[in-house]
Design an enzyme around this catalytic site. Structure first.
Site, short mmCIF file in Angstrom:
data_model
loop_
_atom_site.label_atom_id
_atom_site.label_comp_id
_atom_site.label_asym_id
_atom_site.label_seq_id
_atom_site.Cartn_x
_atom_site.Cartn_y
_atom_site.Cartn_z
N ARG A 177 115.29 11.51 79.97
CA ARG A 177 114.20 10.66 80.46
C ARG A 177 114.78 9.31 80.85
O ARG A 177 115.96 9.06 80.66
CB ARG A 177 113.03 10.55 79.46
CG ARG A 177 113.34 10.66 78.03
CD ARG A 177 114.18 9.56 77.49
NE ARG A 177 113.64 8.25 77.83
CZ ARG A 177 114.33 7.13 77.86
NH1 ARG A 177 115.64 7.12 77.59
NH2 ARG A 177 113.77 5.98 78.16
N GLY A 178 113.92 8.45 81.44
CA GLY A 178 114.43 7.21 82.01
C GLY A 178 114.67 7.47 83.49
O GLY A 178 115.31 8.47 83.86
N ALA A 179 114.14 6.55 84.34
CA ALA A 179 114.13 6.84 85.77
C ALA A 179 115.50 7.22 86.37
O ALA A 179 115.61 8.27 87.03
CB ALA A 179 113.50 5.65 86.50
N ARG A 211 108.10 14.95 87.05
CA ARG A 211 107.48 13.72 86.52
C ARG A 211 107.12 12.81 87.71
O ARG A 211 107.99 12.52 88.54
CB ARG A 211 108.42 12.99 85.53
CG ARG A 211 108.60 13.80 84.26
CD ARG A 211 109.19 12.98 83.14
NE ARG A 211 108.25 12.04 82.59
CZ ARG A 211 108.62 11.06 81.76
NH1 ARG A 211 109.88 10.90 81.43
NH2 ARG A 211 107.71 10.23 81.28
N GLN A 216 110.44 5.70 72.13
CA GLN A 216 111.78 5.56 72.76
C GLN A 216 112.52 4.35 72.19
O GLN A 216 113.75 4.35 72.14
CB GLN A 216 111.65 5.40 74.28
CG GLN A 216 111.24 6.64 75.04
CD GLN A 216 109.74 6.71 75.23
OE1 GLN A 216 108.97 6.21 74.41
NE2 GLN A 216 109.30 7.37 76.28
N ASP A 245 110.22 2.06 86.34
CA ASP A 245 110.16 3.42 86.89
C ASP A 245 109.90 3.41 88.39
O ASP A 245 110.24 4.35 89.09
CB ASP A 245 109.10 4.24 86.17
CG ASP A 245 109.61 4.63 84.82
OD1 ASP A 245 109.54 3.80 83.90
OD2 ASP A 245 110.17 5.75 84.70
N ASN A 300 106.29 0.55 84.55
CA ASN A 300 107.25 0.82 83.48
C ASN A 300 106.46 1.38 82.29
O ASN A 300 105.22 1.52 82.36
CB ASN A 300 108.02 -0.46 83.10
CG ASN A 300 109.19 -0.16 82.16
OD1 ASN A 300 109.99 0.73 82.44
ND2 ASN A 300 109.28 -0.86 81.04
N LYS A 301 107.16 1.69 81.24
CA LYS A 301 106.55 2.33 80.06
C LYS A 301 105.27 1.62 79.62
O LYS A 301 105.20 0.39 79.61
CB LYS A 301 107.60 2.33 78.94
CG LYS A 301 107.19 2.94 77.63
CD LYS A 301 106.64 4.34 77.76
CE LYS A 301 107.52 5.31 78.50
NZ LYS A 301 106.80 6.53 78.97
O1 MRU Z 1 108.86 8.15 79.73
P1 MRU Z 1 110.27 7.65 79.85
O2 MRU Z 1 110.99 7.58 78.57
O3 MRU Z 1 111.02 8.37 80.94
O4 MRU Z 1 110.08 6.13 80.36
C1 MRU Z 1 111.22 5.36 80.56
C2 MRU Z 1 110.93 3.98 80.98
O5 MRU Z 1 109.80 3.57 81.14
C3 MRU Z 1 112.13 3.10 81.29
O6 MRU Z 1 111.87 1.77 80.98
C4 MRU Z 1 112.44 3.20 82.80
O7 MRU Z 1 112.49 4.53 83.22
C5 MRU Z 1 113.71 2.54 83.13
S1 MRU Z 1 115.12 3.37 82.49
C6 MRU Z 1 116.48 2.53 83.01
#
Ligand code: MRU
Length: 343
Positions: free
Chosen positions: A48-50, A85, A194, A235, A245-246
């Site tokens: 996970r993470g963009a 996603r 996370q 994201d 973002n999250k």
């Molecule tokens: O749901 P996730 O864990 O994929 O969400 C991740 C985030 O919101 C991060 O802050 C974002 O993707 C940036 S990662 C460098």
């Protein structure tokens, strides 16, 4: 860099993904050998993470090409992969680039085996470039940080969310390397934790001093003047600077404004979306209610209670002090400056 979300196996052209669902309690890998493995890993948040999602998708596209019997099947697989996603634009960015690349290779009469080689090399390059990009973000971001600062971050935008090093945590890593006296407040990041699971894991591995707090405690520590600087990942950044973002990032940005604390986004250009004008156009992923009802395997309330679980929120650009990219820091007026920087 000890922590790696994605490990490339050049010999058999497969990848190993750290299964992030079990960190930090168990460190175990999943081997991905097919497009389906990559799709499921993204959807179920093994990875996970963009940026890490985008990189895994690039390998997924390589597998999809290998598995497809014709171009239609390949394009259908890419379309499916993009649906894993919806909010992280890096997924669409990686897949669309590959789709264009393959169309051009076919039109130039390249053989399947040659296209396969190009797609493998492309995925490896996307991974390596992401690490270099993160290091550049870290360098630009660290210049904004001062010796002894307390930095607050949300979710995990670290090595685990990228090819390695991280965006927001790239800034933290670089600042720690430069000053040696940085302290980090880690938001636990309900519901998927996370922060508590992944950012704490990375801080622990790198021996960077940190304090874990519940999301609802951030305002308290700001009011106590314990937070000097906030940096989070993204994201998707819209063309007017609004940033997804999250979930919880929006609330933090309002708290930051009230307490006059600099609030920065750290994101590579692959997270900017030329086709998204403002935050209103960003699709928000809603995930299963069980992620809220349970912590790990433990139910914390009635299993049939009504739940909403938006995974992201949008921070309006006027609450953002600056966006730290691999080329430098973009500031307001965002619409004008982003257009100029993106070219
Ligand atoms: O749901 P996730 O864990 O994929 O969400 C991740 C985030 O919101 C991060 O802050 C974002 O993707 C940036 S990662 C460098």
């Amino acid at each position: 860099m000890k922590v790696k979300a994605i490990k490339v196996n050049k010999d058999d052209r497969t990848i190993d993904l750290i299964d992030q669902r079990y960190l930090p309690v168990k460190v175990q890998n999943i081997k991905a050998v097919s497009m389906d493995d990559c799709f499921t890993a993204i959807k179920e948040m093994v990875v996970r993470g963009a940026p890490a999602i985008g990189i895994t998708a690039a390998f997924g596209a390589f597998f999809a090409y290998k598995e497809a019997s014709d171009d239609k099947q390949f394009q259908d697989s890419l379309k499916h992969l993009k649906e894993a996603r919806p909010t992280a634009v890096n997924l669409r960015w990686a897949v669309d680039n590959i789709s264009e690349m393959v169309k051009s290779l076919i039109s130039r009469g390249k053989k399947s085996s040659q296209i396969e080689d190009v797609l493998w090399d492309n995925a490896c390059r996307v991974l390596e470039e992401d690490i270099r990009t993160n290091e550049a973000i870290g360098t630009h971001g660290a210049r904004l940080v001062k010796s002894g600062m307390n930095i607050l971050t949300h979710c995990n935008a670290g090595a685990l969310a990228t090819g390695g090093y991280g965006t927001a945590l790239g800034v933290v890593r670089k600042a720690h390397e430069v000053y040696g006296n940085i302290h980090v407040y880690v938001d636990e990041t309900r519901p998927y934790l996370q922060g508590a699971r992944l950012t704490v894991f990375e801080m622990h591995e790198e021996k960077i001093p940190y304090t874990l707090i519940c999301d609802s405690m951030a305002g308290f520590f700001m009011s106590q003047k314990k937070v000097d600087f906030i940096v989070v990942g993204a994201d998707r950044v819209a063309m007017n600077g609004d940033t997804a973002n999250k979930i919880g990032t929006y609330s933090l940005s309002i708290l930051a404004k009230y307490h006059n604390i600099p609030f920065y986004i750290a994101a590579p250009f692959s997270t900017f979306d030329k086709s998204t004008e403002s935050g209103k156009d960003i699709p928000i992923e809603f995930r299963r209610g069980c992620e809220v009802i349970k912590i790990g395997e433990q139910n914390i309330t009635f299993t049939d209670c009504h739940v909403e679980n938006p995974s992201f929120d949008v921070t309006p650009s006027d609450l953002i002090t600056g966006i730290i990219t691999e080329k430098g820091v973009i500031r307001a007026p965002y619409a004008e400056n982003i257009k100029e920087w993106l070219g």
